[in-house]
Write an enzyme that holds these catalytic residues in place. Structure first.
Site, mmCIF file in Angstrom:
data_model
loop_
_atom_site.group_PDB
_atom_site.id
_atom_site.type_symbol
_atom_site.label_atom_id
_atom_site.label_comp_id
_atom_site.label_asym_id
_atom_site.label_seq_id
_atom_site.Cartn_x
_atom_site.Cartn_y
_atom_site.Cartn_z
ATOM 1 N N PRO A 1 -1.179 21.036 15.696
ATOM 2 C CA PRO A 1 -1.866 21.075 16.981
ATOM 3 C C PRO A 1 -0.993 21.423 18.182
ATOM 4 O O PRO A 1 -1.522 21.635 19.272
ATOM 5 C CB PRO A 1 -2.371 19.641 17.123
ATOM 6 C CG PRO A 1 -1.367 18.829 16.363
ATOM 7 C CD PRO A 1 -0.936 19.684 15.214
ATOM 8 N N ASP B 1 -0.370 33.480 17.095
ATOM 9 C CA ASP B 1 -1.170 33.595 18.314
ATOM 10 C C ASP B 1 -0.802 32.486 19.291
ATOM 11 O O ASP B 1 0.140 31.733 19.081
ATOM 12 C CB ASP B 1 -2.670 33.631 17.994
ATOM 13 C CG ASP B 1 -3.019 32.580 16.979
ATOM 14 O OD1 ASP B 1 -2.532 31.448 17.135
ATOM 15 O OD2 ASP B 1 -3.756 32.891 16.020
ATOM 16 N N LYS C 1 -3.421 36.218 23.376
ATOM 17 C CA LYS C 1 -3.751 36.787 24.685
ATOM 18 C C LYS C 1 -2.488 37.133 25.442
ATOM 19 O O LYS C 1 -1.528 36.401 25.440
ATOM 20 C CB LYS C 1 -4.522 35.752 25.507
ATOM 21 C CG LYS C 1 -5.969 35.775 25.222
ATOM 22 C CD LYS C 1 -6.752 35.223 26.394
ATOM 23 C CE LYS C 1 -8.209 35.128 26.023
ATOM 24 N NZ LYS C 1 -8.693 33.784 25.884
ATOM 25 N N GLY D 1 -2.862 28.079 14.801
ATOM 26 C CA GLY D 1 -2.915 26.733 15.373
ATOM 27 C C GLY D 1 -3.721 25.783 14.487
ATOM 28 O O GLY D 1 -4.707 26.195 13.866
ATOM 29 N N GLY D 2 -3.285 24.536 14.410
ATOM 30 C CA GLY D 2 -4.040 23.534 13.654
ATOM 31 C C GLY D 2 -4.077 23.862 12.188
ATOM 32 O O GLY D 2 -3.051 24.147 11.570
ATOM 33 N N ASP D 3 -5.275 23.841 11.619
ATOM 34 C CA ASP D 3 -5.470 24.203 10.215
ATOM 35 C C ASP D 3 -6.111 25.595 10.174
ATOM 36 O O ASP D 3 -7.017 25.880 10.959
ATOM 37 C CB ASP D 3 -6.399 23.185 9.551
ATOM 38 C CG ASP D 3 -6.613 23.518 8.087
ATOM 39 O OD1 ASP D 3 -5.873 22.964 7.251
ATOM 40 O OD2 ASP D 3 -7.496 24.358 7.780
ATOM 41 N N ALA E 1 -6.292 20.039 15.165
ATOM 42 C CA ALA E 1 -6.183 19.458 16.508
ATOM 43 C C ALA E 1 -7.178 18.311 16.715
ATOM 44 O O ALA E 1 -6.858 17.317 17.373
ATOM 45 C CB ALA E 1 -6.401 20.535 17.558
ATOM 46 N N MET F 1 -13.404 23.734 21.378
ATOM 47 C CA MET F 1 -13.763 24.734 22.407
ATOM 48 C C MET F 1 -14.915 24.267 23.297
ATOM 49 O O MET F 1 -15.915 24.971 23.476
ATOM 50 C CB MET F 1 -14.134 26.072 21.723
ATOM 51 C CG MET F 1 -12.984 26.639 20.923
ATOM 52 S SD MET F 1 -13.465 27.947 19.780
ATOM 53 C CE MET F 1 -13.955 27.033 18.331
HETATM 54 N N1 SAH Z 1 -7.567 25.942 13.794
HETATM 55 C C1 SAH Z 1 -7.450 25.092 14.936
HETATM 56 C C2 SAH Z 1 -8.608 25.232 15.898
HETATM 57 C C3 SAH Z 1 -8.729 26.598 16.504
HETATM 58 S S1 SAH Z 1 -10.100 26.750 17.576
HETATM 59 C C4 SAH Z 1 -7.285 23.644 14.469
HETATM 60 O O1 SAH Z 1 -7.467 23.336 13.313
HETATM 61 O O2 SAH Z 1 -6.949 22.810 15.295
HETATM 62 C C5 SAH Z 1 -9.360 26.505 19.149
HETATM 63 C C6 SAH Z 1 -9.755 25.189 19.736
HETATM 64 O O3 SAH Z 1 -9.062 24.144 19.092
HETATM 65 C C7 SAH Z 1 -9.404 25.010 21.192
HETATM 66 O O4 SAH Z 1 -10.342 25.650 22.052
HETATM 67 C C8 SAH Z 1 -9.459 23.529 21.326
HETATM 68 O O5 SAH Z 1 -10.761 23.064 21.374
HETATM 69 C C9 SAH Z 1 -8.875 23.093 20.004
HETATM 70 N N2 SAH Z 1 -7.438 22.826 20.126
HETATM 71 C C10 SAH Z 1 -6.441 23.446 19.472
HETATM 72 N N3 SAH Z 1 -5.260 22.908 19.800
HETATM 73 C C11 SAH Z 1 -5.517 21.928 20.683
HETATM 74 C C12 SAH Z 1 -4.716 20.989 21.379
HETATM 75 N N4 SAH Z 1 -3.381 20.962 21.246
HETATM 76 N N5 SAH Z 1 -5.315 20.115 22.203
HETATM 77 C C13 SAH Z 1 -6.656 20.118 22.361
HETATM 78 N N6 SAH Z 1 -7.455 20.978 21.725
HETATM 79 C C14 SAH Z 1 -6.910 21.872 20.890
#
Ligand code: SAH
Length: 536
Positions: free
Chosen positions: A26, A49, A71, A102-104, A133, A187
């Site tokens: 995250p 990204d 972006k 980001g995240g998973d 996240a 989001m």
């Molecule tokens: N694949 C990612 C999500 C991607 S979609 C995952 O598993 O976390 C993008 C959205 O993820 C952002 O608009 C926000 O809602 C959330 N997000 C990702 N990183 C974040 C963070 N550090 N803090 C809060 N929201 C986050």
């Protein structure tokens, strides 16, 4: 790490390379998985990204090619179709590719679409899950997404769809009607008002605890907690921006008691660090601890000199009375040159050691060497003057008979080795020579201009910075070259390690320049944190 010491990735001998869809976590770099980190260090190319950028390790091999598809200031992020094509092309070139997301990768990351395309093209791929996240940001805000007796279910849902559209897939009214669960919405910023209204319309208690977490797990994390019906107004007032997550459910109330992650006093501030990350660890760690986002733009990089650099003085190595080190890099690369010739510290025999400052002395300590001479102010000319005075004084105290050499005679007897980079000024050795010493110089390293990571350049241009830290005149010049069209001269503060650097910054056009009281990295850290705390 150079290419030869990099562990090879397991490869097929022929055919396309493998694409690894890696979850970056995250934001907190510590939440990248061990497998993800290992693959990043072993691959040929990283495609990443904006969300993944903070988790990209700063110590990747120079050989690893970075493709930023997020972006940018001047245009949008690369379209998904183009990203898919890029992955396919790189794999067909035989590259081992890390697609860092980001995240998973499979949670609202469009990783599934990328995997489908790879599958269609016959490209081998692996998926490395990441910490998503929704769960991580909740944890960092002290919100358990399940809790015995209170929340028996978690719903991960996208709020990207416009709830006003008739063809939407997410039924917010139904989510509002469910009890005993936690809704984690990704989001959510643009549609928060409508989402809350529809959940309440569907039967949710307007007072259900709700939270918005901005930049969860990052130094700038902020959490707003309010009853569901009031959250949108509070979020708007606080100007919360993406990335942020919405959490709705009874366990959000536990934030009051379990909020272990204290919000940092300087969160939201951005500071440019113009040293390479591996030489600015303490500065970066301290800034992050205070909530500051460091933007690492190393203005210069260094590369070791050829080991043959030592050849001309090879026989004399053990004969020097003094060795002068005037930078940490000088220490590091000099001992690298010794090692490359199969030598170690014993080659220096009885030489005494002069340094320009405490950072250099600290670096020497790593080789179990103490500095014999450190000047009172960390500048080249002070080093020269105080050193000459010291030679003078020790000469006087040693003078058991009147016929002992005068100061100049005494310094004439000294053999000195000066270790420096190829672009450092020669004032020190010139001064020592003028005083009569025999001085040899080793150019232990070369200075090269660096390139700035595209995600960092983008943040800098889009969001600006509050301060830029400079540790030498060459870092000022290097930064101006590296980021030529920045707008920081008038709106950011140049925080300089010492007066010479400050003069260079002022000459380069910085309007607000502050100088550390003590010219050390700790002095610089104290100066930048004090300055940031004074901003409103
Ligand atoms: N694949 C990612 C999500 C991607 S979609 C995952 O598993 O976390 C993008 C959205 O993820 C952002 O608009 C926000 O809602 C959330 N997000 C990702 N990183 C974040 C963070 N550090 N803090 C809060 N929201 C986050």
């Amino acid at each position: 790490m150079n290419k030869n010491s990099r562990p090879n990735i397991d490869r097929e001998r022929h055919g396309p390379g493998t694409v690894y869809l890696v979850g970056a976590g995250p934001g907190d770099p510590g939440l990248l998985t061990v497998r993800g980190r290992e693959l990043l260090h072993r691959c040929d190319v990283v495609v990443y990204d904006r969300l993944a950028a903070p988790c990209l390790p700063s110590d990747l091999d120079d050989e690893v090619v970075l493709h930023y598809v997020g972006k940018r200031a001047d245009h949008h992020a690369m379209e998904q179709g183009k990203i898919n094509d890029l992955l396919v092309r790189l794999a067909h070139e035989g590259k081992a590719v890390c697609r860092l997301k980001g995240g998973d990768p499979f949670v609202f990351g469009r990783g599934g679409e990328e995997a489908e395309q790879l599958q269609r093209e016959g490209i081998p791929f692996e998926v490395v899950p990441g910490v998503t996240a929704g769960v991580a940001a909740a944890a960092y805000a002290g919100i358990p997404v399940t809790h015995r007796g209170e929340a028996v279910r978690v719903t991960l849902v996208t709020a990207h769809e416009d709830p006003a559209k008739p063809e939407r897939q997410v039924d917010w009214r139904r989510l509002g009607s469910e009890r005993d669960g936690t809704v984690v919405a990704y989001m959510p910023v643009a549609n928060l008002d409508a989402v809350a209204a529809q959940m309440i319309d569907g039967g949710a208690d307007p007072d259900t605890p709700a939270a918005m977490i901005e930049r969860g797990t990052l130094p700038a994390q902020r959490t707003i907690v309010a009853p569901l019906h009031q959250l949108a107004a509070q979020v708007a007032a606080a100007r919360i921006k993406p990335p942020a997550l919405l959490i709705v459910g009874p366990t959000v109330a536990l934030h009051q008691t379990l909020n272990w992650y204290r919000e940092r006093p300087l969160r939201g501030r951005r500071v440019v660090v113009t040293r390479p990350a591996d030489q600015a660890r303490r500065l970066i760690a301290t800034l992050q601890e205070l909530g500051v986002t460091p933007l690492v733009c190393p203005a210069i990089t260094t590369a070791p000199a050829d080991p043959s650099e030592l050849e001309p003085i090879g026989d004399r190595l053990g004969s020097y009375d003094w060795i002068f080190f005037t930078s940490e890099n000088g220490v590091r690369y000099f001992f690298g040159l010794l090692a490359a010739r199969g030598l170690d510290v014993r080659a220096l025999a009885q030489a005494r050691i002069a340094t320009v400052g405490s950072g250099t002395a600290e670096r020497l300590a790593a080789y179990h060497l103490n500095a014999d001479f450190v000047p009172t102010a960390f500048r080249g000319e002070v080093l020269l003057n105080e050193f000459l005075q010291r030679v003078d004084a020790s000469d006087a105290s040693d003078a058991s008979d009147a016929s002992r050499a005068s100061r100049v005679d005494n310094i004439t007897a000294l053999r000195i080795l000066r270790v420096r980079g190829d672009r450092a000024p020669t004032t020190l050795e010139d001064g020592l020579r003028d005083a009569g010493a025999a001085v040899d110089t080793v150019l232990a390293y070369h200075i090269r201009s660096a390139t700035v990571r595209p995600d960092v350049a983008d943040t800098l241009v889009r969001e600006g910075a509050d301060a830029v830290t400079f540790t030498s005149g060459s870092s000022v010049a290097g930064f101006e070259k590296l980021v030529p069209d920045h707008q920081l001269h008038d709106c950011a503060v140049a925080v300089c390690i010492g007066p010479v650097t400050a003069d260079a910054a002022a000459a380069a056009g910085w309007r607000n320049v502050v100088t550390a009281t003590v010219s050390t990295v700790d002095g610089l850290i104290a100066c930048v944190t004090k300055m940031l705390a004074s901003l409103d």
